[in-house]
Design a protein around this motif. Structure first.
Motif, mmCIF file in Angstrom:
data_model
loop_
_atom_site.group_PDB
_atom_site.id
_atom_site.type_symbol
_atom_site.label_atom_id
_atom_site.label_comp_id
_atom_site.label_asym_id
_atom_site.label_seq_id
_atom_site.Cartn_x
_atom_site.Cartn_y
_atom_site.Cartn_z
ATOM 1 N N TYR A 98 3.366 4.396 -6.230
ATOM 2 C CA TYR A 98 2.123 4.230 -6.072
ATOM 3 C C TYR A 98 1.201 4.842 -7.049
ATOM 4 N N GLU A 140 9.830 -1.876 -4.310
ATOM 5 C CA GLU A 140 9.042 -0.553 -4.409
ATOM 6 C C GLU A 140 8.625 0.023 -5.570
ATOM 7 N N PRO A 182 5.813 3.321 4.240
ATOM 8 C CA PRO A 182 5.928 2.589 2.912
ATOM 9 C C PRO A 182 7.342 2.394 2.474
ATOM 10 N N VAL A 219 -1.159 -2.626 -0.055
ATOM 11 C CA VAL A 219 -0.164 -1.987 -0.075
ATOM 12 C C VAL A 219 0.619 -2.222 1.508
ATOM 13 N N GLU A 275 -6.038 4.847 1.361
ATOM 14 C CA GLU A 275 -6.328 5.829 0.657
ATOM 15 C C GLU A 275 -7.170 6.568 1.601
ATOM 16 N N ALA A 319 3.807 1.277 -12.515
ATOM 17 C CA ALA A 319 3.234 1.509 -11.449
ATOM 18 C C ALA A 319 1.847 0.804 -11.265
ATOM 19 N N HIS A 323 3.200 -3.016 -3.546
ATOM 20 C CA HIS A 323 1.840 -2.859 -3.633
ATOM 21 C C HIS A 323 1.550 -3.945 -4.726
ATOM 22 N N ARG A 348 6.103 5.484 -2.710
ATOM 23 C CA ARG A 348 6.859 4.509 -3.302
ATOM 24 C C ARG A 348 6.807 3.248 -2.386
ATOM 25 N N ALA A 349 6.048 2.169 -2.928
ATOM 26 C CA ALA A 349 5.523 1.057 -1.829
ATOM 27 C C ALA A 349 5.799 -0.134 -2.706
ATOM 28 N N SER A 365 0.102 -5.291 -10.829
ATOM 29 C CA SER A 365 -0.133 -5.608 -9.615
ATOM 30 C C SER A 365 0.781 -6.830 -9.318
ATOM 31 N N ARG A 380 -5.596 -1.471 0.161
ATOM 32 C CA ARG A 380 -5.380 -0.037 -0.586
ATOM 33 C C ARG A 380 -6.561 1.127 -0.337
#
Length: 209
Positions: free
Chosen positions: A185, A182, A51, A17, A82, A206, A12, A9-10, A209, A78
């Motif tokens: 993600y 949050e 996060p 992020v 990742e 989710a 982003h 959960r963030a 943006s 991001r």
């Protein structure tokens, strides 16, 4: 909707992020002024990024613990985030994910990132029944984080103090309204499976943006 046991959960956007760290003013103030970590920030040591804002508040005591008085929000790419997840190993052995304990130890030693799934926290900093990501970076991952992935650094210390004061007053509704928004993600299929997370459907929210 019931929360899955493990989920990132963030805060982003489509390209970044936000993660949290807390430092002394010696590190925090130059980082805020320059928008990057200063020379005094050790690139040869493991650093943990979180996060979850409330988990950072739990870890730093709302930014009151020694050498954690400056709470930073670090916005990173991001793609870098990742990359770290894809190259991470769980920080503790989990049967079923690794053939045996020795295999896990070898993978942990050579991985530039490691993951812990720790209980998420509520506004009283009590553990919740589901877990959030803590991501440890070492070696090349630390250097990428500091010198390539970081997009912006902002000061969350005043917000941490404001929310903490509201919690102390018992005004949880006002405190909750100030929390960073949050959201789950949108991890691509397979991104987290080697970290003990089965694929689950992300909500439509989710992907905003």
């Amino acid at each position: 909707m019931e929360e899955p046991q493990h989920r990132i959960r963030a805060l982003h956007t489509a390209t970044t992020v936000t993660v949290y760290q807390a430092y002394s003013a010696v590190i925090g103030r130059p980082a805020l002024r320059e928008g990057r970590f200063p020379a005094a920030w050790k690139r040869d040591r493991m650093t943990w990024i979180k996060p979850s804002f409330l988990w950072m508040m739990y870890r730093s005591g709302w930014g009151t613990k020694p050498d954690q008085e400056t709470v930073l929000a670090v916005e990173i790419s991001r793609s870098g985030f990742e990359w770290a997840l894809r190259n991470a190993c769980l920080s503790s052995y989990q049967p079923g994910l690794y053939p045996d304990h020795s295999t896990w130890r070898r993978q942990l030693k050579r991985s530039p990132a490691r993951v812990q799934w720790d209980p998420e926290r509520d506004l009283s900093l009590r553990p919740l029944p589901y877990r959030s990501l803590q991501l440890g970076l070492s070696g090349e991952a630390v250097r990428h984080y500091a010198d390539e992935w970081t997009v912006a650094i902002s000061d969350m210390t005043p917000l941490a103090r404001e929310i903490h004061a509201l919690v102390d007053e018992g005004d949880f509704d006002s405190a909750a309204r100030l929390l960073p928004q949050e959201r789950p993600y949108p991890a691509a299929d397979g991104l987290l499976e080697h970290l003990g997370v089965s694929a689950f459907p992300a909500s439509r929210r989710a992907f905003r943006s």
